[in-house]
Design a protein around this motif. Structure first.
Motif, PDB file in Angstrom:
ATOM      1  N   GLU A 154       0.841  -1.209   0.000  1.00 39.20           N
ATOM      2  CA  GLU A 154       0.000   0.000   0.000  1.00 39.20           C
ATOM      3  C   GLU A 154       0.871   1.252   0.000  1.00 39.20           C
ATOM      4  OE1 GLU A 154      -3.429   0.056  -0.034  1.00 39.20           O
ATOM      5  OE2 GLU A 154      -3.382  -2.127  -0.223  1.00 39.20           O
ATOM      6  N   GLY A 155       0.282   2.343  -0.411  1.00 43.20           N
ATOM      7  CA  GLY A 155       0.943   3.645  -0.332  1.00 43.20           C
ATOM      8  C   GLY A 155       1.568   4.069  -1.642  1.00 43.20           C
ATOM      9  N   THR A 156       2.160   5.247  -1.596  1.00 45.09           N
ATOM     10  CA  THR A 156       2.739   5.812  -2.814  1.00 45.09           C
ATOM     11  C   THR A 156       4.180   5.350  -3.051  1.00 45.09           C
ATOM     12  OG1 THR A 156       3.436   7.796  -1.609  1.00 45.09           O
ATOM     13  CG2 THR A 156       1.279   7.876  -2.707  1.00 45.09           C
ATOM     14  N   THR A 157       4.904   5.030  -1.994  1.00 49.21           N
ATOM     15  CA  THR A 157       6.306   4.640  -2.151  1.00 49.21           C
ATOM     16  C   THR A 157       6.490   3.431  -3.071  1.00 49.21           C
ATOM     17  OG1 THR A 157       6.853   5.584   0.008  1.00 49.21           O
ATOM     18  CG2 THR A 157       8.419   4.020  -0.925  1.00 49.21           C
ATOM     19  N   PRO A 158       5.695   2.371  -2.928  1.00 43.94           N
ATOM     20  CA  PRO A 158       5.866   1.232  -3.843  1.00 43.94           C
ATOM     21  C   PRO A 158       5.615   1.597  -5.315  1.00 43.94           C
ATOM     22  CG  PRO A 158       4.580   0.571  -1.930  1.00 43.94           C
ATOM     23  CD  PRO A 158       4.732   2.049  -1.860  1.00 43.94           C
ATOM     24  N   ARG A 159       4.707   2.561  -5.550  1.00 50.23           N
ATOM     25  CA  ARG A 159       4.461   2.993  -6.928  1.00 50.23           C
ATOM     26  C   ARG A 159       5.694   3.686  -7.505  1.00 50.23           C
ATOM     27  NH1 ARG A 159      -1.088   1.900  -8.401  1.00 50.23           N
ATOM     28  NH2 ARG A 159      -0.550   2.669 -10.468  1.00 50.23           N
ATOM     29  N   TRP A 160       6.339   4.529  -6.681  1.00 49.68           N
ATOM     30  CA  TRP A 160       7.554   5.211  -7.139  1.00 49.68           C
ATOM     31  C   TRP A 160       8.682   4.205  -7.370  1.00 49.68           C
ATOM     32  CZ3 TRP A 160       6.496   9.435  -9.279  1.00 49.68           C
ATOM     33  CH2 TRP A 160       5.597  10.357  -8.734  1.00 49.68           C
ATOM     34  N   ILE A 161       8.760   3.194  -6.520  1.00 53.49           N
ATOM     35  CA  ILE A 161       9.791   2.160  -6.700  1.00 53.49           C
ATOM     36  C   ILE A 161       9.522   1.384  -7.982  1.00 53.49           C
ATOM     37  CG2 ILE A 161      10.737   0.008  -5.756  1.00 53.49           C
ATOM     38  CD1 ILE A 161      10.215   1.230  -2.930  1.00 53.49           C
ATOM     39  N   ALA A 162       8.258   1.012  -8.214  1.00 54.95           N
ATOM     40  CA  ALA A 162       7.892   0.302  -9.450  1.00 54.95           C
ATOM     41  C   ALA A 162       8.242   1.147 -10.670  1.00 54.95           C
ATOM     42  CB  ALA A 162       6.401  -0.041  -9.444  1.00 54.95           C
ATOM     43  N   LEU A 163       7.934   2.438 -10.591  1.00 54.17           N
ATOM     44  CA  LEU A 163       8.256   3.339 -11.699  1.00 54.17           C
ATOM     45  C   LEU A 163       9.762   3.405 -11.929  1.00 54.17           C
ATOM     46  CD1 LEU A 163       7.496   5.462 -13.827  1.00 54.17           C
ATOM     47  CD2 LEU A 163       7.566   7.178 -11.998  1.00 54.17           C
ATOM     48  N   GLY A 164      10.540   3.516 -10.859  1.00 53.04           N
ATOM     49  CA  GLY A 164      12.002   3.574 -10.999  1.00 53.04           C
ATOM     50  C   GLY A 164      12.562   2.321 -11.640  1.00 53.04           C
ATOM     51  N   ILE A 165      12.096   1.165 -11.176  1.00 52.05           N
ATOM     52  CA  ILE A 165      12.546  -0.104 -11.758  1.00 52.05           C
ATOM     53  C   ILE A 165      12.156  -0.170 -13.226  1.00 52.05           C
ATOM     54  CG2 ILE A 165      12.231  -2.622 -11.702  1.00 52.05           C
ATOM     55  CD1 ILE A 165      11.735  -2.288  -8.626  1.00 52.05           C
ATOM     56  N   PHE A 166      10.927   0.232 -13.527  1.00 51.56           N
ATOM     57  CA  PHE A 166      10.424   0.188 -14.898  1.00 51.56           C
ATOM     58  C   PHE A 166      11.248   1.103 -15.811  1.00 51.56           C
ATOM     59  CE2 PHE A 166       7.716   1.639 -18.352  1.00 51.56           C
ATOM     60  CZ  PHE A 166       7.219   0.438 -18.854  1.00 51.56           C
ATOM     61  N   ILE A 167      11.546   2.301 -15.360  1.00 54.71           N
ATOM     62  CA  ILE A 167      12.323   3.246 -16.174  1.00 54.71           C
ATOM     63  C   ILE A 167      13.709   2.688 -16.470  1.00 54.71           C
ATOM     64  CG2 ILE A 167      13.482   5.501 -16.148  1.00 54.71           C
ATOM     65  CD1 ILE A 167      10.931   6.604 -14.777  1.00 54.71           C
ATOM     66  N   VAL A 168      14.369   2.152 -15.455  1.00 52.46           N
ATOM     67  CA  VAL A 168      15.692   1.553 -15.674  1.00 52.46           C
ATOM     68  C   VAL A 168      15.591   0.406 -16.681  1.00 52.46           C
ATOM     69  CG1 VAL A 168      17.573   0.248 -14.586  1.00 52.46           C
ATOM     70  CG2 VAL A 168      16.640   2.279 -13.454  1.00 52.46           C
ATOM     71  N   ALA A 169      14.567  -0.433 -16.522  1.00 51.55           N
ATOM     72  CA  ALA A 169      14.376  -1.555 -17.445  1.00 51.55           C
ATOM     73  C   ALA A 169      14.106  -1.059 -18.861  1.00 51.55           C
ATOM     74  CB  ALA A 169      13.227  -2.439 -16.959  1.00 51.55           C
ATOM     75  N   ALA A 170      13.282  -0.027 -18.996  1.00 51.88           N
ATOM     76  CA  ALA A 170      12.966   0.511 -20.317  1.00 51.88           C
ATOM     77  C   ALA A 170      14.211   1.097 -20.986  1.00 51.88           C
ATOM     78  CB  ALA A 170      11.872   1.570 -20.203  1.00 51.88           C
ATOM     79  N   ILE A 171      15.064   1.735 -20.208  1.00 51.71           N
ATOM     80  CA  ILE A 171      16.300   2.299 -20.763  1.00 51.71           C
ATOM     81  C   ILE A 171      17.218   1.180 -21.258  1.00 51.71           C
ATOM     82  CG2 ILE A 171      18.420   3.543 -20.143  1.00 51.71           C
ATOM     83  CD1 ILE A 171      16.618   5.324 -18.335  1.00 51.71           C
ATOM     84  N   THR A 172      17.242   0.063 -20.534  1.00 53.58           N
ATOM     85  CA  THR A 172      18.088  -1.049 -20.981  1.00 53.58           C
ATOM     86  C   THR A 172      17.608  -1.610 -22.326  1.00 53.58           C
ATOM     87  OG1 THR A 172      16.890  -2.851 -19.876  1.00 53.58           O
ATOM     88  CG2 THR A 172      18.629  -1.733 -18.617  1.00 53.58           C
ATOM     89  N   ASP A 173      16.310  -1.423 -22.633  1.00 54.45           N
ATOM     90  CA  ASP A 173      15.783  -1.880 -23.914  1.00 54.45           C
ATOM     91  C   ASP A 173      16.497  -1.179 -25.065  1.00 54.45           C
ATOM     92  OD1 ASP A 173      14.186  -3.161 -25.810  1.00 54.45           O
ATOM     93  OD2 ASP A 173      12.659  -1.588 -25.730  1.00 54.45           O
ATOM     94  N   PHE A 174      16.801   0.100 -24.886  1.00 57.00           N
ATOM     95  CA  PHE A 174      17.543   0.827 -25.916  1.00 57.00           C
ATOM     96  C   PHE A 174      19.011   0.388 -25.932  1.00 57.00           C
ATOM     97  CE2 PHE A 174      20.505   4.310 -26.771  1.00 57.00           C
ATOM     98  CZ  PHE A 174      20.231   4.531 -28.120  1.00 57.00           C
TER      99      PHE A 174
END
Length: 190
Positions: free
Chosen positions: A31-51
């Motif tokens: 619950e809460g906003t912190t896990p959403r920010w963590i998910a977003l951070g992980i996702f952004i790093v993963a998306a950058i690795t795609d390039f």
């Protein structure tokens, strides 16, 4: 397979993207906003690795069959699991589920078509529009991952993500049709 190919930096980046998938999903169980920010951070790093995995593989001449196989799988896993988790928590709901379904169906259909055409030794290259489709999908998902947490900073975060998701679904339909049109001749002659 040579050990140095399996452990090349481009392949390590792809492995990392695959490992990011359960990490993003895991964040949704809190619950809460912190896990959403963590998910977003992980996702952004993963998306950058795609390039970078493809770019570095070409630049360093480290392209491999393993990388060519795993790269699209990693992309599809990241997009699909993120969409499923966003639908499960209600960030994507109502008519916007249609956009997510379009994206998921296209990914499955194109994967099947590519697999069939590979057996015929027919290559269907990735178009620039398909790359833009992927970019729009990743941006949409990033906004949606921020979702309610992002809405506290920028009130239209979720809405922006949903609009981008529909744009991605439209591009998905068009690029999916392109792949189908390119492969239909081979399907009919079989």
């Amino acid at each position: 397979m040579k050990r140095n190919v399996a452990l090349s930096l481009p392949n390590l980046l792809t492995y990392g993207r695959i490992l990011a998938v359960p990490a993003v999903a895991f964040c949704f169980y809190f619950e809460g906003t912190t896990p959403r920010w963590i998910a977003l951070g992980i996702f952004i790093v993963a998306a950058i690795t795609d390039f970078f995995d493809g770019y570095l593989a070409r630049a360093w001449q480290q392209q491999s069959a393993l990388g060519r196989m795993l790269d699209p799988i990693a992309d599809k896993l990241l997009v699909s699991v993120s969409l499923l988790m966003l639908a499960a928590d209600g960030t994507i709901g109502g008519w916007s589920l249609v956009a997510a379904i379009i994206i998921l169906c296209r990914e499955i259909l194109v994967s099947g078509l590519r697999e069939f055409l590979a057996e015929l030794q027919v290559s269907v290259p990735v178009t620039k529009l398909a790359k833009w489709k992927t970019t729009v999908q990743l941006v949409a998902i990033a906004f949606l991952l921020a979702g309610p947490a992002g809405d506290t900073i920028f009130p239209y975060t979720t809405l922006t993500g949903l609009i981008a998701l529909w744009l991605a679904a439209t591009l998905t339909l068009y690029t999916g049709y392109d792949y189908f049109r390119a492969g239909i001749g081979h399907l009919i002659t079989e």
